[in-house]
Design a protein around this motif. Structure first.
Motif, PDB file in Angstrom:
ATOM      1  N   LEU A   1      18.885  34.644  20.876  1.00  0.00           N
ATOM      2  CA  LEU A   1      19.681  35.726  21.452  1.00  0.00           C
ATOM      3  C   LEU A   1      20.580  36.370  20.403  1.00  0.00           C
ATOM      4  N   THR A   2      21.095  35.542  19.502  1.00  0.00           N
ATOM      5  CA  THR A   2      21.937  36.084  18.428  1.00  0.00           C
ATOM      6  C   THR A   2      21.130  37.056  17.564  1.00  0.00           C
ATOM      7  N   SER A   3      19.883  36.696  17.309  1.00  0.00           N
ATOM      8  CA  SER A   3      19.014  37.593  16.529  1.00  0.00           C
ATOM      9  C   SER A   3      18.749  38.884  17.295  1.00  0.00           C
ATOM     10  N   ILE A   4      18.497  38.759  18.583  1.00  0.00           N
ATOM     11  CA  ILE A   4      18.230  39.944  19.408  1.00  0.00           C
ATOM     12  C   ILE A   4      19.425  40.895  19.386  1.00  0.00           C
ATOM     13  N   ARG A   5      20.634  40.331  19.568  1.00  0.00           N
ATOM     14  CA  ARG A   5      21.827  41.185  19.542  1.00  0.00           C
ATOM     15  C   ARG A   5      21.951  41.895  18.195  1.00  0.00           C
ATOM     16  N   GLY A   6      21.653  41.170  17.105  1.00  0.00           N
ATOM     17  CA  GLY A   6      21.730  41.786  15.779  1.00  0.00           C
ATOM     18  C   GLY A   6      20.758  42.945  15.619  1.00  0.00           C
ATOM     19  N   PHE A   7      19.521  42.769  16.115  1.00  0.00           N
ATOM     20  CA  PHE A   7      18.527  43.829  15.994  1.00  0.00           C
ATOM     21  C   PHE A   7      18.864  45.025  16.892  1.00  0.00           C
ATOM     22  N   ILE A   8      19.466  44.763  18.044  1.00  0.00           N
ATOM     23  CA  ILE A   8      19.895  45.883  18.891  1.00  0.00           C
ATOM     24  C   ILE A   8      20.928  46.728  18.156  1.00  0.00           C
ATOM     25  N   LYS A   9      21.859  46.043  17.487  1.00  0.00           N
ATOM     26  CA  LYS A   9      22.881  46.766  16.717  1.00  0.00           C
ATOM     27  C   LYS A   9      22.233  47.572  15.583  1.00  0.00           C
ATOM     28  N   LEU A  10      21.240  46.958  14.918  1.00  0.00           N
ATOM     29  CA  LEU A  10      20.546  47.672  13.841  1.00  0.00           C
ATOM     30  C   LEU A  10      19.838  48.921  14.366  1.00  0.00           C
ATOM     31  N   ILE A  11      19.214  48.796  15.536  1.00  0.00           N
ATOM     32  CA  ILE A  11      18.528  49.954  16.124  1.00  0.00           C
ATOM     33  C   ILE A  11      19.516  51.088  16.368  1.00  0.00           C
TER      34      ILE A  11
ATOM     35  N   ILE B   1      18.057  51.058  25.832  1.00  0.00           N
ATOM     36  CA  ILE B   1      18.905  50.129  25.076  1.00  0.00           C
ATOM     37  C   ILE B   1      20.032  49.602  25.950  1.00  0.00           C
ATOM     38  N   HIS B   2      20.558  50.504  26.772  1.00  0.00           N
ATOM     39  CA  HIS B   2      21.636  50.080  27.678  1.00  0.00           C
ATOM     40  C   HIS B   2      21.143  49.005  28.651  1.00  0.00           C
ATOM     41  N   ILE B   3      19.947  49.182  29.172  1.00  0.00           N
ATOM     42  CA  ILE B   3      19.380  48.172  30.095  1.00  0.00           C
ATOM     43  C   ILE B   3      19.192  46.845  29.363  1.00  0.00           C
ATOM     44  N   ILE B   4      18.677  46.908  28.109  1.00  0.00           N
ATOM     45  CA  ILE B   4      18.497  45.674  27.329  1.00  0.00           C
ATOM     46  C   ILE B   4      19.836  44.969  27.133  1.00  0.00           C
ATOM     47  N   GLU B   5      20.874  45.739  26.813  1.00  0.00           N
ATOM     48  CA  GLU B   5      22.198  45.138  26.598  1.00  0.00           C
ATOM     49  C   GLU B   5      22.753  44.532  27.884  1.00  0.00           C
TER      50      GLU B   5
END
Length: 376
Positions: free
Chosen positions: A168-178, A194-198
């Motif tokens: 999950l930490t990796s996922i949050r990081g990649f969302i921020k990168l996107i 992206i909002h739904i993913i967050e």
């Protein structure tokens, strides 16, 4: 009076045989009649030795020992009392046609009845004390078993949370990168996704926080004074899409100034769990679907109620609803309400419910005063 007593003692065998016959009819093959006959003789001697106060009689001193034998053999107290009543009747029966002065006979029978009453009171007291002690011991063992179960769940939850949080930490990081790397015009096209993913990401994080309430170490978060209405609104942000998709009308009726002293994330998890459960329950309602949230306060407590007009919680699980792995939902894990209970216990609060054919209501209670003296 001595003449009457001598007559009664002469009827000893008849009294005991009639008594044995009646006991055997009431409880066929339950007792060894030979042993019971010996006990009956001792009881007869105790009852008829009126020249000795019943509590000073040598046989009366053995009463605790007799009671212990009966109790350990799990002889029901109703059997003991009923057999004593039958013994009294057998004495009366043996004297029904006795050629004795009626006045003297009645006085003697009153004395004998009083001695039987003393015996029965003593037996009842013994059974009551030891039954309570046995129940307390059983409750303690059940409590220890429950604690062991929770400890096991805690270890499983802590391990699972650790394994899930890493990706999950990796996922949050990649969302921020996107967000950072996409041009504004491209970001605008996928912003809703992206909002739904967050949102879903935050929900998973919230679930993990709930699982960690079963671990030996509670979630490390400070207690803060929060506005109840604002906390409800924070939880609603995550479930509003579900309310809309399921055509559910939500009403919030809370005083604007109501405050409680809580750990923000765990309490948001409690509220979210109860709201999600309400949404699931309303899935089987074909007509109007409603959830309403109300609150009240008095000198000592803040009370929050989350109610829905869904079906009744099955009677078979109501008494154990807050235990782990108990659920009335087809695909439920049975951990949601157990997590809520654990969180409320950590807050020295309470969670309860009432459920009828027309609605189900969960009640949360939070201590209002003495926050500074409470150790969480």
């Amino acid at each position: 009076m001595e003449q009457v007593l001598e007559y009664i003692r002469g009827q000893k065998e008849a009294v005991i045989e009639w008594w044995l016959n009646e006991v055997d009819k009431e409880y066929p093959l339950f007792y060894n009649l030979d042993k019971l006959r010996e006990h009956g003789k001792l009881y007869f001697d105790l009852v008829t030795a009126v020249h000795i106060p019943v509590k000073e009689h040598p046989l009366f001193q053995h009463l605790p020992e007799w009671c212990q034998i009966l109790f350990l053999k799990k002889v029901p107290i109703v059997h003991v009392m009923h057999s004593s009543h039958l013994f009294r009747q057998s004495v009366f029966k043996a004297l029904s046609d006795a050629p004795l002065d009626e006045g003297k006979l009645m006085k003697v029978l009153a004395i004998l009845s009083e001695r039987i009453d003393t015996y029965e009171r003593q037996v009842t007291q013994y059974y009551t004390v030891h039954a309570h002690a046995q129940l307390e011991d059983q409750e303690q063992r059940l409590g220890e078993m429950h604690d062991d179960k929770l400890n096991l769940i805690g270890k499983m939850a802590a391990s699972m949370a650790h394994e899930i949080r890493n990706p999950l930490t990796s996922i949050r990081g990649f969302i921020k990168l996107i967000r950072d790397r996409l041009p504004e015009e491209s970001l605008a096209l996928v912003e809703n996704y992206i909002h739904i993913i967050e949102t879903e990401f935050d929900l998973i994080q919230s679930q993990i926080t709930g699982f960690l309430t079963f671990s030996k170490k509670p979630v490390e978060e400070n207690f803060v004074l929060l506005n109840v209405r604002e906390q409800i609104q924070s939880a609603l942000v995550l479930i509003n899409p579900l309310l809309i998709n399921n055509n559910i009308e939500l009403t919030v009726d809370l005083p604007h100034e109501m405050m409680f002293y809580v750990q923000k994330t765990p309490i948001q998890q409690v509220i979210s769990n109860l709201l999600n459960n309400s949404i699931d329950a309303l899935g089987s309602v074909s007509g109007e679907r409603r959830i309403w949230i109300t609150g009240a306060e008095d000198e000592h407590w803040i009370t929050l109620k989350i109610t829905n007009n869904g079906p009744k919680i099955p009677d078979g699980i109501q008494h154990k609803l807050f235990q782990p792995f108990v659920t009335g939902r087809e695909h439920g894990t049975g951990l949601g309400l157990a997590i809520c209970k654990k969180i409320m216990d950590n807050h020295q609060g309470d969670i309860s419910f009432r459920s009828t054919d027309n609605e189900t209501e969960f009640i949360l209670q939070f201590k209002k005063k003495g926050y500074g003296s409470i150790t969480f």
